[in-house]
Design a protein around this motif. Sequence first.
Motif, short mmCIF file in Angstrom:
data_model
loop_
_atom_site.label_atom_id
_atom_site.label_comp_id
_atom_site.label_asym_id
_atom_site.label_seq_id
_atom_site.Cartn_x
_atom_site.Cartn_y
_atom_site.Cartn_z
N ILE A 166 -3.74 -5.39 -0.87
CA ILE A 166 -2.40 -5.49 -0.27
C ILE A 166 -1.41 -4.60 -1.02
O ILE A 166 -0.19 -4.73 -0.87
N GLY A 167 -1.93 -3.70 -1.84
CA GLY A 167 -1.10 -2.66 -2.43
C GLY A 167 -0.25 -3.07 -3.61
O GLY A 167 0.70 -2.36 -3.95
N GLU A 168 -0.58 -4.16 -4.29
CA GLU A 168 0.22 -4.59 -5.45
C GLU A 168 -0.29 -4.01 -6.76
O GLU A 168 0.49 -3.81 -7.70
N VAL A 169 -1.60 -3.76 -6.86
CA VAL A 169 -2.16 -3.13 -8.06
C VAL A 169 -3.09 -2.00 -7.62
O VAL A 169 -3.50 -1.94 -6.46
N MET A 170 -3.41 -1.12 -8.57
CA MET A 170 -4.29 0.01 -8.27
C MET A 170 -5.21 0.28 -9.45
O MET A 170 -4.87 -0.03 -10.59
N VAL A 171 -6.35 0.88 -9.15
CA VAL A 171 -7.22 1.40 -10.20
C VAL A 171 -6.65 2.75 -10.62
O VAL A 171 -6.43 3.63 -9.78
N VAL A 172 -6.43 2.93 -11.93
CA VAL A 172 -5.84 4.18 -12.42
C VAL A 172 -6.79 4.97 -13.31
O VAL A 172 -6.45 6.05 -13.79
N GLY A 173 -7.98 4.44 -13.55
CA GLY A 173 -8.96 5.15 -14.37
C GLY A 173 -10.15 4.28 -14.64
O GLY A 173 -10.25 3.15 -14.13
N ARG A 174 -11.06 4.79 -15.45
CA ARG A 174 -12.25 4.04 -15.83
C ARG A 174 -12.57 4.29 -17.30
O ARG A 174 -12.33 5.37 -17.82
N VAL A 175 -13.13 3.26 -17.94
CA VAL A 175 -13.72 3.40 -19.26
C VAL A 175 -15.21 3.14 -19.06
O VAL A 175 -15.62 2.00 -18.83
N GLY A 176 -16.00 4.20 -19.10
CA GLY A 176 -17.39 4.06 -18.66
C GLY A 176 -17.39 3.74 -17.18
O GLY A 176 -16.81 4.47 -16.37
N ARG A 177 -17.99 2.60 -16.83
CA ARG A 177 -17.97 2.19 -15.43
C ARG A 177 -16.99 1.04 -15.19
O ARG A 177 -16.92 0.50 -14.09
N GLN A 178 -16.21 0.68 -16.20
CA GLN A 178 -15.23 -0.40 -16.06
C GLN A 178 -13.90 0.14 -15.57
O GLN A 178 -13.35 1.11 -16.11
N ARG A 179 -13.36 -0.49 -14.55
CA ARG A 179 -12.09 -0.04 -13.97
C ARG A 179 -10.91 -0.40 -14.86
O ARG A 179 -10.89 -1.43 -15.52
N VAL A 180 -9.89 0.46 -14.82
CA VAL A 180 -8.63 0.24 -15.52
C VAL A 180 -7.55 0.08 -14.45
O VAL A 180 -7.43 0.91 -13.55
N TRP A 181 -6.76 -1.00 -14.57
CA TRP A 181 -5.82 -1.38 -13.52
C TRP A 181 -4.38 -1.23 -13.99
O TRP A 181 -4.08 -1.33 -15.17
N ASP A 182 -3.46 -1.05 -13.03
CA ASP A 182 -2.03 -1.08 -13.31
C ASP A 182 -1.31 -1.54 -12.05
O ASP A 182 -1.88 -1.55 -10.95
N VAL A 183 -0.04 -1.92 -12.23
CA VAL A 183 0.76 -2.31 -11.07
C VAL A 183 1.05 -1.06 -10.24
O VAL A 183 1.21 0.04 -10.77
N ALA A 184 1.13 -1.25 -8.93
CA ALA A 184 1.27 -0.11 -8.02
C ALA A 184 2.57 0.65 -8.25
O ALA A 184 2.60 1.88 -8.15
N GLU A 185 3.66 -0.07 -8.57
CA GLU A 185 4.94 0.63 -8.70
C GLU A 185 4.93 1.65 -9.83
O GLU A 185 5.68 2.62 -9.81
N ARG A 186 4.08 1.45 -10.83
CA ARG A 186 3.98 2.42 -11.91
C ARG A 186 2.89 3.46 -11.62
O ARG A 186 2.99 4.60 -12.05
N ALA A 187 1.85 3.05 -10.93
CA ALA A 187 0.74 3.95 -10.65
C ALA A 187 1.06 4.97 -9.58
O ALA A 187 0.54 6.09 -9.60
N LEU A 188 1.91 4.60 -8.62
CA LEU A 188 2.21 5.50 -7.51
C LEU A 188 3.19 6.59 -7.93
O LEU A 188 4.06 6.35 -8.78
N PRO A 189 3.07 7.79 -7.36
CA PRO A 189 4.03 8.86 -7.67
C PRO A 189 5.44 8.44 -7.27
O PRO A 189 5.65 7.77 -6.25
N ALA A 190 6.41 8.84 -8.06
CA ALA A 190 7.81 8.52 -7.75
C ALA A 190 8.21 9.18 -6.43
O ALA A 190 7.88 10.34 -6.17
#
Length: 361
Positions: A166-190
Amino acid sequence: MQPHRLSRDDARRLVVRAQLLDAERPGDVVEVAEQLGAIKIDPTATIAPSEQTIPWSRIGWSYEPGQLTKAVETDRQLFEHDGQFHPVSMLAPLVATLRGRQLRAGTQAWLDANERFRADVCARLRAEGPLQASAIPDTSQVPADSSSGWHGTNQVPRMLEVLSRIGEVMVVGRVGRQRVWDVAERALPAGLPVPPLDEAQRMLEERMLQGAGLARRRSPWTPVGDAGEPAEVEGSAWKWRVDPAALAALDDDPGGRVGILNPYDRMLFDRPRLKELFGFDYVLEQFKPKAQRVYGAFAHPILVGDRFLGLLDAALDKKKETLVVTAVHELVPFDEDETEMVRAEIRDLAEWLGVGLTGVS
């Protein structure tokens, strides 16, 4: 408008070319993602993970795995969502559809019952993110049903996945095969220009048809809606939609080649279309009991030109640094040229992996 009338050969060539599996190879992984719309991520690495073999099957020997990492994490030309890498050109319409999404009743009920947990997860990400799921405490009030086996007792991964839908968080990278998450408002381009929902849906349907070349309007596997133009295919009673750009380029045909496809390749995703146009009834035997397997648990289909002629049963032996070919199953007997072309592609695969090869001369 009157539907375009396509021969079965032209229909297959349209699809093959839309999937970048003809003789004219793309230049890099971003070009692959832009055309296909998505590159599937899957940890199964009998030969190599799907997110690596999918670009290799298009680009060939010049593709290096680090190109994907650079495109995602450094250049930010691709982003991850729902187990796939997408081109950033699809970000705005995707965000619009996520924000307008209605979750299934059971999922929505679980989310409502865990409102405090939801707030805790988002607050932790805002304060400390980006984070892996393992760095976020499980403060859930109500556990989800784990009988399917897809989720463990820790509710954090499930909450992150639901919030990503529903667009509240996003995957922003990976460490190995583990996903790294952040809130969408910071992950999305301004200043991301998010279109209205109906326009976003139309844009995504057009991109779906671009990668498919030819698809049914209401296919659950390749839902293209009213994108493109109507078409009929010789010998098929189905009603099709065709990408007009692909149709216009049909006469400019660079010819075919051999493609060895990961079982999770987008070319294979729409099984009914695969059978209707290519006469290829592909069954992934990964989840079959060993005694019932015919071609191998993770056999890779072999495309020759616009025909699926075989299946490659092979595995990478990491200890011996060797690609071990158990069998090349010929669904249709290969002629001499086809045999050499397939063997050459398998040799190229081993060379790309940087290993030796057994089972193929």
